[in-house]
Each structure stands twice: as structure tokens, then as C-alpha cells.
Design an enzyme around this catalytic site. Structure first.
Site, short mmCIF file in Angstrom:
data_model
loop_
_atom_site.label_atom_id
_atom_site.label_comp_id
_atom_site.label_asym_id
_atom_site.label_seq_id
_atom_site.Cartn_x
_atom_site.Cartn_y
_atom_site.Cartn_z
N HIS A 34 0.84 -1.21 0.00
CA HIS A 34 0.00 0.00 0.00
C HIS A 34 0.87 1.25 0.00
O HIS A 34 0.50 2.27 -0.58
CB HIS A 34 -0.92 0.01 1.23
CG HIS A 34 -1.92 -1.11 1.23
ND1 HIS A 34 -3.27 -0.91 1.03
CD2 HIS A 34 -1.76 -2.45 1.35
CE1 HIS A 34 -3.90 -2.08 1.05
NE2 HIS A 34 -3.00 -3.02 1.25
N ASP A 129 -5.70 5.84 1.99
CA ASP A 129 -5.96 4.46 1.60
C ASP A 129 -7.41 4.11 1.97
O ASP A 129 -7.90 4.47 3.04
CB ASP A 129 -5.00 3.51 2.32
CG ASP A 129 -5.01 2.12 1.73
OD1 ASP A 129 -4.05 1.78 1.02
OD2 ASP A 129 -6.00 1.36 1.96
#
Ligand code: UDP
Length: 479
Positions: A34, A129
Site C-alpha cells: 500500500h 488508503d
């Protein structure tokens, strides 16, 4: 493929406001798969004229010295909610849920201070995110527009959206999957999910599907909520790879979707690696003939059993193929040291033919002409990095979206195949030979080469991803 030149600094009307750069605030989820795309996005936006501020946890914190052009704002979390990264996927899910919740109050204070310092008008938006729903809730209260970055595929997010339907229609839970996966019938695993073609039940994120705590369902539902309350969804994918899936998402979501991938091709390799990359393997590859070597890596989180490690090792040794293998510290359950992990005699059996490293500069490895195949866990970054270099894949998915990614590699793009069932050295040997020296391996390599060209078109001038980036920036500055 050489990365396109860095986009020019944006015009006054774009990322520059009152003669000063506008700020974009970022909050990555602190795991390697990520962090990498978020930092690539940071590089891209910085090149387009934004000042970048990165909020982060202490767990897997970035090293500010490696990114002197950005500002870093640590967000305190109560003791006991962070690191080290757990080995079991259930625990990773629990950690993600706990991290988001733990960040909330610290982030609220830090964000308020940053807004006061920069002046609200100078901040374009925050990009977080999609797994950090509490961050979206805080920004909504402080009236900061927020975009969601999902670091998986469009197909994977469609699966997130479809999760309630999968339960309603009885695809999930797969009875017995969490208590005794071996007891689940083959026909049940292979049942097609007609609403999510080409997925079969086994390609869904099913392993916690009947888990009592329902933590996977909660994780996916929260990511969907984050996207729905956001001002737009950013995906690290591209039109040539997932046109149909992107069309589906645009139909099902009311927020705009920006397919701006593959991000690693748009922005220089800012060093966001959490582990030190051993670059000596590039010299080792220099001495190999074209497309002769197998690159083996299972990413930053997947863990294998000691038995699977032994079968993998002897399969690689028995194949006779040159190899570069990433054996990450802690990759084998119950062991922390690489030296203890490889079976006795493996080094002698493969001397002069292979190299084992703790962590590699993966993008450069995949770009190296000597690499002829990638044995991968099919994390989305690894999958797109391989596709973009025209490298065919041997798929060994472990959890989460990896099964679905492997399904696309084998069935849709036809640039690889799965090493099915229990890992067994004979099957591994045969699979490696098929990929590197076999006729259909060569066909997969040719198709991967076509996909590489299609990716180059998407990121080239006037390509779909370039246009999506322009749209994203126009959107960010209109919020
Ligand atoms: N990676 C790397 N060196 C390695 C193995 C992986 O730099 O030896 C990088 C890889 O290029 C990718 C990321 O780590 O960008 C892994 O992300 P992915 O989504 O493939 O898998 P995850 O680690 O999230 O399971």
C-alpha cells in the site's frame, strides 16, 4: 519500458494557488503493498506542482531522509496497537482495523494543526488508503475533501462491492472453509460466480467467509463505505487491463473513478521500500542469457509453512533453471532467520545457478532482460509490475485478492498459470520448466509482451492513464 518524462510543473490555475503550490495531504496504509503505490502517487502529484504532506503511523513509518521534498507528520497511536506485522492473515486484518481506529484522535489533532498552518484554501484535498475509514470520517468533520486510493485491481473492488450479494445468494460462506478447508469439495470451490465472471468461489476472498468474528466482511464493508463517502476513487490499474471491470465500477458507483495506473511507470522509484533491497542480484542477472532466469518472490506478507519451503526449494533445484529467490526474513512460519530456513544441501545443489536474497529491487529485476518468468504470490503490485515488463507468471496465491489476481493472469490475460494444489517438488519442477523453457511458456511470454505494449500506450501521450491523471488533477483542484 522506460518511464515517460516527469510531467511538467502545473499551470497557475492548476496546482498553484495565489502563486504558491497547493498542498495535497496523503495517508497511506502502513504495509509495503500500500505504501509503494501511495508514494508513486506522491511523486506524480509533486511533479505536477503539489506540495506533499504525508501523515503516517510509527508502525512501518517512512524514512523522511529518503524523501526530502515531502513533509512528514507522525500520527500518535496508543501503545499496543502497532507492529510487528503479524504472520496470519486474520491478524493482519485485525491489525488494519485496529490501526485505523487507533489513529483517529491523533489524526484529528494533527490535521487541525496542519490546516491552520497551511490555511484551508491552500489544501486541495487529502488522499487516504480506502482501508482507513476513520480518516475519512475525521476529514468529513473538518470539511476536507478526500479521495480514496485502492491499491488492488478494479475487479477486486467490484468483489468488495458484491460481498453482501455473495452472502445473500449463498456463494458465501463456504461451509467448512475456515474450520477444515481440505473438506470443502472441489465442485464447491470451482463453482463459477456468474455475477463476477471470471471468478469462481475459490477466487473470492473466502478463507474467513464463515469466520465468527466477520472481520473480513467488516474490512471490505468499511473500504466500500470509505469510497462511497469520498470525492473519488483512484485505482492503480489501467484501461487495457481492466476496461470491462472499470466500466462496471463506473456504473455502480456515484463517485468518479480514476484509473491512473500503472503508478510505478509514472513516477521515479522514490525509495519507499521498508527492507533494504539487495542490488547485487542485478549484477548476477547481468551474467545470464536473455529470458533464462526465474525470479521467485512472495511479497511482503505471505508466509509459507516449513514443508512448503522445502518443496519449493527442491522444486527450484530440480528444475535446472537459473533462479533469483527472495527469502524474506520471517517468510517461513515459526522462523526468523533466512539461514535456518533453506534445506540442507540446497546451496550445494544449486551453486553457480541461483541466488537467494532477503529483498530485491523488484521492479528492476523484472525489467532485466535475463528474467524469463516470475513465480509470484500475485499481490496486485507484483502482478502489474510483471505485466508491464512482459514477464509471464507462475501463480501461487496465498490470501486476499491474490487468488482473484491469479485467475485473471491465467484465464483472462493468459500470461501465466497456477501451481495448483499442495506444493510438491515434482509439480514445481515441471511448472518452472513449462514457464521458462516450454512452448506454452513462450506463448505466454509473447502475450505478456503484447500487454506490455498496451500498458505503454496507456501511459504514453494521450493514453487513457495520462488522460485520467489530467482529470484527477482537474478534479482535485475543483473540490
Ligand atoms: N518488493 C520489493 N522487493 C522484493 C519483493 C517485493 O521491492 O523483494 C515490492 C514489489 O515491487 C511490490 C511490493 O513490494 O511493489 C509488494 O506488493 P504486492 O502488492 O505485490 O504484495 P504484498 O507485499 O502487498 O503482498
Amino acid at each position: 519500458m522506460t518511464p515517460p518524462p516527469a510531467p511538467a510543473m502545473a499551470a497557475e490555475s492548476d496546482a498553484v494557488h495565489g502563486g504558491r503550490r497547493r498542498h495535497v495531504l496523503l495517508f497511506p496504509l502502513p504495509y509495503q503493498g500500500h505504501i509503494n503505490p501511495m508514494f508513486r502517487l506522491a511523486g506524480l502529484l509533486h511533479a505536477r506542482g503539489f506540495s506533499v504532506t504525508v501523515f503516517h503511523t510509527h508502525f512501518n513509518a517512512p524514512d523522511p531522509a529518503r524523501h526530502p521534498q515531502y513533509r512528514f507528520v507522525p500520527v500518535p497511536v496508543p501503545d499496543g496497537t502497532s507492529g510487528p506485522a503479524p504472520a496470519a492473515i486474520e491478524d493482519v486484518i485485525a491489525q488494519i482495523l485496529a490501526l485505523g481506529a487507533a489513529c483517529e484522535s491523533g489524526f484529528r489533532d494533527r490535521l487541525a494543526a496542519v490546516l491552520e498552518e497551511y490555511s484551508r484554501d491552500a489544501v486541495a484535498c487529502l488522499i487516504a488508503d480506502a482501508h482507513l475509514l476513520p480518516i475519512f470520517e475525521v476529514t468529513a468533520k473538518l470539511a476536507v475533501p478526500t479521495l480514496a486510493l485502492r491499491t488492488g485491481s478494479a475487479a477486486c473492488f467490484a468483489c468488495f462491492l458484491a460481498y453482501p450479494m455473495l452472502f445473500e445468494k449463498g456463494y458465501l460462506p463456504v461451509k467448512g472453509m475456515s474450520s477444515d478447508p481440505a473438506s470443502v469439495r472441489q465442485s464447491q470451490r470451482d463453482m463459477p460466480v456468474s455475477e463476477l465472471t471470471p471468478y469462481r468461489v475459490r477466487d473470492l476472498m473466502v478463507f474467513l467467509g464463515d469466520d465468527d468474528r466477520g472481520s473480513l466482511r467488516e474490512l471490505l464493508a468499511r473500504a466500500v463505505t470509505a469510497v462511497k463517502v469520498s470525492s473519488g476513487l483512484i485505482l492503480n490499474t489501467f484501461d487495457a487491463l481492466e476496461r470491462r471491470e472499470l466500466e462496471g465500477l463506473r456504473r455502480d458507483l456515484t463517485v468518479p473513478v480514476f484509473d491512473i495506473g500503472p503508478l510505478h511507470k509514472f513516477s521515479p522509484a522514490g525509495d519507499s521500500s521498508l527492507l533494504r533491497q539487495d542490488r547485487s542480484c542485478l549484477d548476477w542477472l547481468d551474467a545470464r542469457p536473455p529470458a533464462s532466469a526465474l525470479y521467485v518472490s512472495f511479497g511482503s506478507l505471505a508466509c509459507m509453512s516449513p514443508r512448503d519451503l522445502v518443496e519449493t526449494a527442491w522444486g527450484i533445484a530440480g528444475s535446472g533453471v537459473p533462479f533469483l529467490w527472495v527469502v524474506r526474513p520471517g517468510m517461513v512460519r515459526g522462523s526468523a532467520h533466512q539461514e535456518q530456513e533453506l534445506p540442507e544441501g540446497f546451496e550445494a545443489a544449486t551453486r553457480g545457478r541461483g541466488m537467494v536474497v532477503a529483498w530485491a529491487p523488484q521492479e528492476e529485476v523484472l525489467r532485466h532482460r535475463a528474467v524469463g518468468g516470475f513465480w509470484t504470490h500475485n499481490g496486485w503490485n507484483s502482478t502489474t509490475e510483471s505485466v508491464c515488463e512482459g514477464v509471464p507468471m507462475l501463480c501461487c496465491p496465498y490470501f486476499g485478492d491474490q487468488m482473484g489476481n491469479a485467475r485473471y493472469v491465467e484465464h483472462v490475460w493468459r500470461v501465466g498459470f497456477e501451481v495448483g494444489g499442495e506444493l510438491e517438488r515434482g509439480a514445481v519442477e515441471a511448472a518452472i520448466r513449462r514457464l521458462i523453457t516450454g512452448k506454452d511458456g513462450a506463448e505466454m511470454r509473447a502475450r505478456a509482451g503484447e500487454l506490455k505494449k498496451a500498458a505503454e500506450e496507456c501511459i504514453g501521450k494521450g493514453g487513457s492513464s495520462c488522460l485520467a491523471i489530467d482529470k484527477l488533477i482537474a478534479h482535485m483542484t475543483s473540490l
